[in-house]
Design an enzyme around this catalytic site. Structure first.
Site, PDB file in Angstrom:
ATOM      1  N   HIS A  29       7.674   8.510   4.716  1.00  0.00           N
ATOM      2  CA  HIS A  29       6.485   9.357   4.969  1.00  0.00           C
ATOM      3  C   HIS A  29       6.766  10.827   4.660  1.00  0.00           C
ATOM      4  O   HIS A  29       5.950  11.687   4.968  1.00  0.00           O
ATOM      5  CB  HIS A  29       5.934   9.198   6.403  1.00  0.00           C
ATOM      6  CG  HIS A  29       5.351   7.843   6.666  1.00  0.00           C
ATOM      7  ND1 HIS A  29       4.326   7.615   7.553  1.00  0.00           N
ATOM      8  CD2 HIS A  29       5.634   6.631   6.131  1.00  0.00           C
ATOM      9  CE1 HIS A  29       4.024   6.318   7.581  1.00  0.00           C
ATOM     10  NE2 HIS A  29       4.819   5.702   6.718  1.00  0.00           N
TER      11      HIS A  29
ATOM     12  N   ASP B 264       0.803  -1.236   0.000  1.00  0.00           N
ATOM     13  CA  ASP B 264       0.000   0.000   0.000  1.00  0.00           C
ATOM     14  C   ASP B 264       0.831   1.280   0.000  1.00  0.00           C
ATOM     15  O   ASP B 264       1.976   1.307   0.430  1.00  0.00           O
ATOM     16  CB  ASP B 264      -0.952   0.009   1.205  1.00  0.00           C
ATOM     17  CG  ASP B 264      -0.210  -0.139   2.535  1.00  0.00           C
ATOM     18  OD1 ASP B 264       0.696  -0.995   2.620  1.00  0.00           O
ATOM     19  OD2 ASP B 264      -0.526   0.609   3.487  1.00  0.00           O
TER      20      ASP B 264
ATOM     21  N   GLU C 268      -0.789  -1.918   5.043  1.00  0.00           N
ATOM     22  CA  GLU C 268       0.078  -1.943   6.233  1.00  0.00           C
ATOM     23  C   GLU C 268      -0.094  -0.660   7.031  1.00  0.00           C
ATOM     24  O   GLU C 268      -0.128  -0.676   8.249  1.00  0.00           O
ATOM     25  CB  GLU C 268       1.547  -2.128   5.829  1.00  0.00           C
ATOM     26  CG  GLU C 268       2.484  -2.405   7.009  1.00  0.00           C
ATOM     27  CD  GLU C 268       2.797  -1.183   7.858  1.00  0.00           C
ATOM     28  OE1 GLU C 268       2.814  -1.304   9.103  1.00  0.00           O
ATOM     29  OE2 GLU C 268       3.015  -0.099   7.305  1.00  0.00           O
ATOM     30  N   GLU C 269      -0.183   0.478   6.308  1.00  0.00           N
ATOM     31  CA  GLU C 269      -0.256   1.769   6.993  1.00  0.00           C
ATOM     32  C   GLU C 269      -1.578   1.920   7.736  1.00  0.00           C
ATOM     33  O   GLU C 269      -1.616   2.436   8.847  1.00  0.00           O
ATOM     34  CB  GLU C 269      -0.114   2.913   5.978  1.00  0.00           C
ATOM     35  CG  GLU C 269       1.163   2.867   5.127  1.00  0.00           C
ATOM     36  CD  GLU C 269       2.384   3.327   5.893  1.00  0.00           C
ATOM     37  OE1 GLU C 269       2.258   3.714   7.061  1.00  0.00           O
ATOM     38  OE2 GLU C 269       3.487   3.276   5.311  1.00  0.00           O
TER      39      GLU C 269
END
Ligand SMILES: [Zn+2]
Ligand SMILES: [Zn+2]
Length: 396
Positions: free
Chosen positions: A368, A78, A135-136
């Site tokens: 990020h 993702d 996952e996030e």
């Protein structure tokens, strides 16, 4: 030719795949294009592909020989809701979505390994390649497990890797035991009786109760948790009232709670719940506690971590392998898988900012960050690691 050299020779189409995924990032549980692309290629290499776990997740299985051991390798797929700030040729074509955590690279690494293993590696047993969504957010690993991942595809050991900017490119970092923190979200709603600020005796003030609770919570880390253990309780939000002469009817607190130990995590929940309830009662307000247990502590089992470290050393030499004692404070949903199966999660350096030019900066840029990019130089390293691990683990 060594495994690493072989994967370096075969890297180009997987770098191209990585760039394609990077150009077309998809948010958690929406990785439809990614999943479709992977499934087709995996099938063409002879894998039995099961799709639709956690909506877009897939498991590609390859069985060989008579060996009974079952190995799981996991990659996340993702992207994040971040607008990419780069002029790279493979920059995201979708506004506000980008692969800012390098999951495009993790996926491409496992794909490069998948093709090489299917075509060149002799092994005996069952290999399960797990391509995981979200996952996030909101945690695709947990959803896959709830949908029967380990009943349908039992694994005796499971492994995953994450790139890490700031560490020299291709260096592997292994941590035994607790390696990443649990992360829980707690919302506390205090209900009192609103009234006039001049007549507090006719009201039940939730603000005074909230203030008392914030201070009392500090005693959990200082008085209840073993000083040798790590715990964090942060009140990140306290919302109550609108005017200086009005006692509001309610107040809301939001907490972030972290720990590096499964028992400490339970202790924090027990202490927060009982302290808040008792403190609210003593001050005449009602407390409603919404305790959401999010990602658990990620615990790497010793035997599997040692095996992974040995494979890393065999592949790269001891000078490019680090055994780190200290856990990281981030959280990761592979922790859910490690609650069901022994295994290990390790880091692969994305680059420490050596060299010049834009790409070097992007590789050292933290995940990020809108300027981040996965380092294609480490793709063959990660792929070669998975191939060698498969060879060493799945032997008769
Ligand atoms: Zn991330
Ligand atoms: Zn990530």
């Amino acid at each position: 030719m060594s495994v690493l050299q072989a994967l370096q020779t075969r890297a180009a189409p997987f770098v191209a795949l990585r760039h394609d995924l990077h150009r077309h990032p998809e948010l958690g549980l929406k990785e439809f294009r990614t999943s479709e692309l992977l499934a087709q290629q995996l099938q063409s290499w002879g894998y039995t592909v099961t799709r639709g776990l956690a909506t877009t997740g897939l498991v590609a299985q390859l069985r060989r020989g008579t060996g009974s051991k079952r190995l799981g390798l996991r990659a996340d797929m993702d992207a994040l809701p971040i607008h990419e700030a780069s002029d790279l040729p493979h920059c995201s074509v979708y506004a506000g979505v980008m692969h800012a955590c390098g999951h495009d690279g993790h996926t491409a690494m496992l794909m490069a390994a998948a093709q090489y293993i299917a075509q060149e590696v002799e092994f005996s047993g069952t290999l399960n390649l797990i391509f995981q969504p979200a996952e996030e957010h909101p945690g695709g690993a947990k959803i896959m497990i709830e949908e029967g991942l380990f009943e349908r595809f039992p694994c005796d050991a499971i492994f995953a890797a994450h790139n890490m900017p700031g560490i020299p490119a291709g260096r592997l970092v292994f941590i035994e035991g607790p390696a990443m923190a649990s992360s829980d979200d707690v919302t506390i709603t205090l209900t009192g009786v609103g009234g006039h600020g001049a007549m507090p005796h006719r009201a039940q003030d939730p603000i005074v109760a909230a203030a008392a609770i914030v201070m009392t919570l500090q005693t959990i880390v200082s008085r209840n948790v073993d000083p040798q253990h790590t715990a964090v309780i942060t009140v990140g939000s306290l919302v109550a009232g609108k005017a200086n002469n009005v006692i509001p009817a309610s107040a809301r607190l939001e907490l972030s709670v972290r720990s590096l130990d499964r028992e400490v995590r339970d202790l924090l929940q027990e202490r927060i719940t009982s302290l808040v309830t008792a403190q609210a009662q003593s001050l005449g307000v009602l407390a409603h506690i919404d305790y959401k247990r999010d990602y658990p502590v990620l615990v790497n089992t010793p035997a599997e971590t040692e095996l992974a470290r040995q494979v890393g050393t065999e592949l790269l030499g001891a000078e490019r392998v680090t055994r780190q004692g200290r856990p990281l404070t981030g959280s990761e949903d592979f922790a859910f898988m490690l609650e069901h199966c022994p295994g290990s999660y390790f880091m692969i350096g994305n680059g420490a900012g050596e060299g010049t030019g834009e790409s070097a900066v992007a590789h050292a840029c933290m995940v990020h960050n809108p300027g981040y990019d996965f380092n294609d130089d480490i793709l063959p390293v990660g792929a070669a690691f998975w191939a060698l691990l498969t060879q060493r683990y799945l032997k008769d």
